[in-house]
Write a protein that holds these residues in place. Structure first.
Motif, mmCIF file in Angstrom:
data_model
loop_
_atom_site.group_PDB
_atom_site.id
_atom_site.type_symbol
_atom_site.label_atom_id
_atom_site.label_comp_id
_atom_site.label_asym_id
_atom_site.label_seq_id
_atom_site.Cartn_x
_atom_site.Cartn_y
_atom_site.Cartn_z
ATOM 1 N N GLY A 44 0.784 -1.368 -0.124
ATOM 2 C CA GLY A 44 0.062 -0.050 0.116
ATOM 3 C C GLY A 44 0.839 1.406 0.131
ATOM 4 N N SER A 45 0.340 2.466 -0.279
ATOM 5 C CA SER A 45 0.753 3.709 -0.241
ATOM 6 C C SER A 45 1.373 4.035 0.957
ATOM 7 C CB SER A 45 -0.320 4.665 -0.757
ATOM 8 O OG SER A 45 0.431 6.162 -0.783
ATOM 9 N N PRO A 46 2.518 4.548 1.077
ATOM 10 C CA PRO A 46 3.417 4.984 2.138
ATOM 11 C C PRO A 46 2.738 6.087 3.035
ATOM 12 C CG PRO A 46 4.660 5.666 0.586
ATOM 13 C CD PRO A 46 3.705 4.791 -0.028
ATOM 14 N N GLU A 47 2.538 6.167 4.269
ATOM 15 C CA GLU A 47 1.884 7.308 4.898
ATOM 16 C C GLU A 47 2.944 8.606 4.898
ATOM 17 O OE1 GLU A 47 4.240 5.176 8.167
ATOM 18 O OE2 GLU A 47 2.869 4.548 6.438
ATOM 19 N N LYS A 48 4.111 8.494 4.580
ATOM 20 C CA LYS A 48 4.919 9.307 4.560
ATOM 21 C C LYS A 48 6.115 9.220 3.573
ATOM 22 C CE LYS A 48 7.709 8.114 8.639
ATOM 23 N NZ LYS A 48 7.976 8.412 9.952
ATOM 24 N N ILE A 49 6.931 10.120 3.235
ATOM 25 C CA ILE A 49 8.204 9.813 2.585
ATOM 26 C C ILE A 49 9.277 10.586 3.194
ATOM 27 C CG2 ILE A 49 9.393 9.773 0.092
ATOM 28 C CD1 ILE A 49 6.907 9.649 -0.938
ATOM 29 N N ALA A 50 10.223 10.031 3.565
ATOM 30 C CA ALA A 50 11.214 10.956 4.430
ATOM 31 C C ALA A 50 12.570 10.418 4.081
ATOM 32 C CB ALA A 50 11.206 10.600 5.882
ATOM 33 N N VAL A 51 13.628 11.529 4.559
ATOM 34 C CA VAL A 51 15.052 11.154 4.258
ATOM 35 C C VAL A 51 15.787 11.811 5.227
ATOM 36 C CG1 VAL A 51 15.432 13.015 2.767
ATOM 37 C CG2 VAL A 51 17.039 11.419 2.749
ATOM 38 N N TRP A 52 16.870 11.350 6.230
ATOM 39 C CA TRP A 52 17.523 11.831 7.037
ATOM 40 C C TRP A 52 19.137 11.778 7.161
ATOM 41 C CZ3 TRP A 52 13.766 8.041 7.583
ATOM 42 C CH2 TRP A 52 14.458 6.959 8.045
ATOM 43 N N PHE A 53 19.922 12.772 7.444
ATOM 44 C CA PHE A 53 21.211 12.950 7.152
ATOM 45 C C PHE A 53 21.947 12.967 8.609
ATOM 46 C CE2 PHE A 53 18.633 15.268 4.055
ATOM 47 C CZ PHE A 53 19.127 14.802 3.083
ATOM 48 N N ASP A 54 23.087 12.687 8.448
ATOM 49 C CA ASP A 54 24.195 12.651 9.431
ATOM 50 C C ASP A 54 24.499 14.173 9.938
ATOM 51 O OD1 ASP A 54 26.032 13.211 7.393
ATOM 52 O OD2 ASP A 54 27.496 11.566 8.131
ATOM 53 N N HIS A 55 24.480 15.165 9.045
ATOM 54 C CA HIS A 55 24.946 16.473 9.451
ATOM 55 C C HIS A 55 23.736 17.135 8.730
ATOM 56 C CE1 HIS A 55 28.865 14.651 9.807
ATOM 57 N NE2 HIS A 55 28.961 15.472 10.635
ATOM 58 N N PRO A 89 2.566 12.279 -0.091
ATOM 59 C CA PRO A 89 1.847 12.350 -1.458
ATOM 60 C C PRO A 89 0.647 13.006 -1.289
ATOM 61 C CG PRO A 89 2.634 9.996 -1.021
ATOM 62 C CD PRO A 89 2.795 10.958 0.337
ATOM 63 N N VAL A 90 0.355 13.900 -2.128
ATOM 64 C CA VAL A 90 -1.085 14.440 -1.975
ATOM 65 C C VAL A 90 -2.183 13.289 -2.350
ATOM 66 C CG1 VAL A 90 -2.705 15.833 -3.575
ATOM 67 C CG2 VAL A 90 -0.247 16.810 -3.002
ATOM 68 N N ALA A 91 -1.874 12.358 -3.182
ATOM 69 C CA ALA A 91 -2.973 11.402 -3.369
ATOM 70 C C ALA A 91 -2.229 9.919 -3.093
ATOM 71 C CB ALA A 91 -3.348 11.484 -4.909
ATOM 72 N N PRO A 92 -2.919 8.967 -2.720
ATOM 73 C CA PRO A 92 -2.229 7.762 -2.642
ATOM 74 C C PRO A 92 -1.385 7.167 -3.651
ATOM 75 C CG PRO A 92 -4.303 7.493 -1.842
ATOM 76 C CD PRO A 92 -4.426 8.774 -2.541
ATOM 77 N N LEU A 93 -0.138 6.651 -3.396
ATOM 78 C CA LEU A 93 0.600 5.947 -4.744
ATOM 79 C C LEU A 93 -0.089 5.057 -5.047
ATOM 80 C CD1 LEU A 93 4.039 6.766 -3.068
ATOM 81 C CD2 LEU A 93 2.680 8.222 -4.599
#
Length: 121
Positions: A44-55, A89-93
């Protein structure tokens, strides 16, 4: 002989000082993780899309593309330095393969970029 010892000692001290000062120059921001995880397959479509960094980094691009082209997102990166960016996403993927591309400027001024992939089942 005494002068040689002084020169060696000064050389060692200079080398140590340079090594202590250099780590901030080597520390470019790197992606530490993402959601969905790189190369993952999710139900199913993800509830969020995220990325994180070490700095901290100022993102200049965060783009998601899939089987129907570019995905419209609810928010875009701003001008703030951040260690994590999250959007929805504005709409489900729809089922298919998705690519997330990001680009940014690290605190040290280096341009950084990467991408990760995931599949929606």
């Amino acid at each position: 002989m005494y002068l040689n010892q002084i020169i060696r000692t000064l050389g060692t001290l200079c080398t140590a000082a340079l090594l202590l000062a250099a780590p901030p120059l080597w520390a470019h921001a790197q992606q530490e993780g993402s959601y969905p995880e790189h190369a993952s397959s999710i139900e199913g479509s993800p509830e969020k899309i995220a990325v994180w960094f070490d700095h901290a980094m100022r993102l200049t691009l965060f783009e998601v593309t899939g089987p129907d082209g570019r995905v419209e997102l609810n928010n875009r990166p701003g001008r703030d330095m951040l260690t994590r960016f999250e959007t929805t996403p504005v709409a489900p993927l729809a089922p298919g393969e998705y690519t997330v591309r990001w680009r940014g400027l690290a605190e040290d001024g280096h341009a950084m970029f990467d991408e990760f992939y995931f599949t929606v089942r």
